[in-house]
Design a protein around this motif. Structure first.
Motif, PDB file in Angstrom:
ATOM      1  N   GLY A   8       0.780  -1.222   0.000  1.00 14.98           N
ATOM      2  CA  GLY A   8       0.000   0.000   0.000  1.00 14.98           C
ATOM      3  C   GLY A   8       0.813   1.274   0.000  1.00 14.98           C
ATOM      4  N   GLY A   9       2.129   1.143   0.111  1.00 14.66           N
ATOM      5  CA  GLY A   9       2.951   2.347   0.076  1.00 14.66           C
ATOM      6  C   GLY A   9       2.995   2.944  -1.315  1.00 14.66           C
ATOM      7  N   GLY A  10       3.578   4.136  -1.414  1.00 10.56           N
ATOM      8  CA  GLY A  10       3.681   4.788  -2.705  1.00 10.56           C
ATOM      9  C   GLY A  10       3.987   6.256  -2.569  1.00 10.56           C
ATOM     10  N   LEU A  11       3.793   6.970  -3.666  1.00  9.04           N
ATOM     11  CA  LEU A  11       4.037   8.408  -3.726  1.00  9.04           C
ATOM     12  C   LEU A  11       2.702   9.144  -3.681  1.00  9.04           C
ATOM     13  CD1 LEU A  11       5.891  10.876  -4.244  1.00  9.04           C
ATOM     14  CD2 LEU A  11       5.620  10.403  -6.701  1.00  9.04           C
ATOM     15  N   VAL A  12       2.606  10.128  -2.795  1.00  9.71           N
ATOM     16  CA  VAL A  12       1.383  10.894  -2.658  1.00  9.71           C
ATOM     17  C   VAL A  12       1.736  12.348  -2.376  1.00  9.71           C
ATOM     18  CG1 VAL A  12       1.186  10.417  -0.185  1.00  9.71           C
ATOM     19  CG2 VAL A  12      -0.879  10.934  -1.502  1.00  9.71           C
ATOM     20  N   GLN A  13       0.874  13.262  -2.772  1.00  8.78           N
ATOM     21  CA  GLN A  13       1.098  14.674  -2.489  1.00  8.78           C
ATOM     22  C   GLN A  13       0.705  14.994  -1.046  1.00  8.78           C
ATOM     23  OE1 GLN A  13      -1.056  16.904  -5.501  1.00  8.78           O
ATOM     24  NE2 GLN A  13       0.799  17.098  -6.731  1.00  8.78           N
ATOM     25  N   ALA A  14       1.310  16.027  -0.529  1.00 11.04           N
ATOM     26  CA  ALA A  14       0.967  16.485   0.817  1.00 11.04           C
ATOM     27  C   ALA A  14      -0.529  16.741   0.907  1.00 11.04           C
ATOM     28  CB  ALA A  14       1.752  17.737   1.168  1.00 11.04           C
ATOM     29  N   GLY A  15      -1.117  16.308   2.001  1.00  7.23           N
ATOM     30  CA  GLY A  15      -2.547  16.426   2.203  1.00  7.23           C
ATOM     31  C   GLY A  15      -3.328  15.209   1.749  1.00  7.23           C
ATOM     32  N   GLY A  16      -2.661  14.323   1.034  1.00  5.09           N
ATOM     33  CA  GLY A  16      -3.316  13.125   0.532  1.00  5.09           C
ATOM     34  C   GLY A  16      -3.379  12.010   1.552  1.00  5.09           C
ATOM     35  N   SER A  17      -3.855  10.850   1.089  1.00  8.15           N
ATOM     36  CA  SER A  17      -4.052   9.697   1.975  1.00  8.15           C
ATOM     37  C   SER A  17      -3.487   8.433   1.347  1.00  8.15           C
ATOM     38  CB  SER A  17      -5.548   9.481   2.237  1.00  8.15           C
ATOM     39  OG  SER A  17      -6.124  10.588   2.885  1.00  8.15           O
ATOM     40  N   LEU A  18      -3.110   7.529   2.220  1.00 12.37           N
ATOM     41  CA  LEU A  18      -2.711   6.174   1.815  1.00 12.37           C
ATOM     42  C   LEU A  18      -3.207   5.199   2.867  1.00 12.37           C
ATOM     43  CD1 LEU A  18       1.033   6.479   0.642  1.00 12.37           C
ATOM     44  CD2 LEU A  18      -0.937   5.926  -0.793  1.00 12.37           C
ATOM     45  N   GLN A  82      -4.445   3.502   8.158  1.00 14.10           N
ATOM     46  CA  GLN A  82      -5.015   4.548   7.312  1.00 14.10           C
ATOM     47  C   GLN A  82      -4.303   5.846   7.626  1.00 14.10           C
ATOM     48  OE1 GLN A  82      -7.466   4.412   4.854  1.00 14.10           O
ATOM     49  NE2 GLN A  82      -6.907   6.548   4.501  1.00 14.10           N
ATOM     50  N   MET A  83      -3.701   6.444   6.636  1.00 16.10           N
ATOM     51  CA  MET A  83      -2.911   7.658   6.830  1.00 16.10           C
ATOM     52  C   MET A  83      -3.559   8.798   6.052  1.00 16.10           C
ATOM     53  SD  MET A  83       0.939   6.084   6.570  1.00 16.10           S
ATOM     54  CE  MET A  83       0.817   5.784   4.819  1.00 16.10           C
ATOM     55  N   ASN A  84      -4.032   9.801   6.768  1.00 16.52           N
ATOM     56  CA  ASN A  84      -4.673  10.961   6.160  1.00 16.52           C
ATOM     57  C   ASN A  84      -3.856  12.221   6.435  1.00 16.52           C
ATOM     58  OD1 ASN A  84      -6.834   9.288   5.385  1.00 16.52           O
ATOM     59  ND2 ASN A  84      -7.948   9.709   7.292  1.00 16.52           N
ATOM     60  N   SER A  85      -4.143  13.265   5.685  1.00 16.31           N
ATOM     61  CA  SER A  85      -3.462  14.548   5.859  1.00 16.31           C
ATOM     62  C   SER A  85      -1.950  14.360   5.909  1.00 16.31           C
ATOM     63  CB  SER A  85      -3.948  15.231   7.145  1.00 16.31           C
ATOM     64  OG  SER A  85      -5.343  15.419   7.114  1.00 16.31           O
ATOM     65  N   LEU A  86      -1.448  13.622   4.952  1.00 16.18           N
ATOM     66  CA  LEU A  86      -0.021  13.289   4.953  1.00 16.18           C
ATOM     67  C   LEU A  86       0.843  14.523   4.748  1.00 16.18           C
ATOM     68  CD1 LEU A  86      -0.243   9.924   3.042  1.00 16.18           C
ATOM     69  CD2 LEU A  86       0.843  10.238   5.268  1.00 16.18           C
ATOM     70  N   LYS A  87       2.001  14.497   5.405  1.00 17.40           N
ATOM     71  CA  LYS A  87       2.960  15.591   5.349  1.00 17.40           C
ATOM     72  C   LYS A  87       4.288  15.067   4.791  1.00 17.40           C
ATOM     73  CE  LYS A  87       1.024  17.408   9.663  1.00 17.40           C
ATOM     74  NZ  LYS A  87       1.335  17.809  11.063  1.00 17.40           N
ATOM     75  N   PRO A  88       5.108  15.933   4.232  1.00 16.58           N
ATOM     76  CA  PRO A  88       6.416  15.471   3.736  1.00 16.58           C
ATOM     77  C   PRO A  88       7.244  14.767   4.818  1.00 16.58           C
ATOM     78  CG  PRO A  88       5.929  17.632   2.867  1.00 16.58           C
ATOM     79  CD  PRO A  88       4.839  17.332   3.860  1.00 16.58           C
ATOM     80  N   VAL A 125       5.938  11.370   0.543  1.00 18.53           N
ATOM     81  CA  VAL A 125       4.973  12.455   0.478  1.00 18.53           C
ATOM     82  C   VAL A 125       5.677  13.673  -0.110  1.00 18.53           C
ATOM     83  CG1 VAL A 125       3.323  13.850   1.749  1.00 18.53           C
ATOM     84  CG2 VAL A 125       3.841  11.534   2.526  1.00 18.53           C
ATOM     85  N   SER A 126       5.193  14.123  -1.236  1.00 19.65           N
ATOM     86  CA  SER A 126       5.801  15.275  -1.897  1.00 19.65           C
ATOM     87  C   SER A 126       5.126  16.565  -1.459  1.00 19.65           C
ATOM     88  CB  SER A 126       5.705  15.122  -3.414  1.00 19.65           C
ATOM     89  OG  SER A 126       4.354  15.095  -3.816  1.00 19.65           O
ATOM     90  N   SER A 127       5.899  17.620  -1.433  1.00 15.51           N
ATOM     91  CA  SER A 127       5.358  18.921  -0.989  1.00 15.51           C
ATOM     92  C   SER A 127       4.784  19.715  -2.152  1.00 15.51           C
ATOM     93  CB  SER A 127       6.464  19.712  -0.303  1.00 15.51           C
ATOM     94  OG  SER A 127       7.538  19.895  -1.177  1.00 15.51           O
TER      95      SER A 127
END
Length: 127
Positions: A8-18, A82-88, A125-127
């Motif tokens: 379930g890992g991966g690349l997501v923008q800041a504020g996104g969820s995984l 569940q990871m929400n509001s992800l930050k760099p 998590v990209s900024s």
């Protein structure tokens, strides 16, 4: 052979969820606490969350409280994060682990309290 396999890992923008999953095989962990840790290069493994066998006791690391949710499905021998509001600063390799004892110890935040570990899944998590 006991295995814990994260996905379930991966690349997501800041504020996104995984949503991370950890599937156990080789034995049942339904009676044991399950935890998530994370680690970045050059740093110690950091406690993220732990859940007891029933889901009635849950603890989170201070840096993820209010944003991450741990859960489990004992019938499927699987634990989720569940990871929400992800930050760099959440960027890390995330590991799931099975607790050494049936009860959550007072030092649940220490990697020494866990017997089995997965291979890890990268979260970026990209900024």
């Amino acid at each position: 052979q006991v295995q814990l396999v994260e996905s379930g890992g991966g690349l997501v923008q800041a504020g996104g969820s995984l949503r991370l999953s950890c599937a156990a095989s080789g034995r049942s962990f339904s009676n044991y606490p399950m935890g998530w840790f994370r680690q970045t290069p050059g740093k110690e493994r950091e406690f993220v969350a732990i859940i007891n066998w029933s889901g009635g006791r849950i603890y989170y690391g201070d840096s993820v409280k209010g944003r991450f949710t741990i859960s489990r499905d004992n019938a499927k021998n699987t634990v989720f994060l569940q990871m929400n509001s992800l930050k760099p600063e959440d960027t890390a390799v995330y590991y799931c682990a099975a607790g050494r004892k049936l009860l959550i110890s007072d030092t649940y935040y220490s990697p020494d309290q866990y017997d089995y570990w997965g291979q890890g899944t990268q979260v970026t998590v990209s900024s």
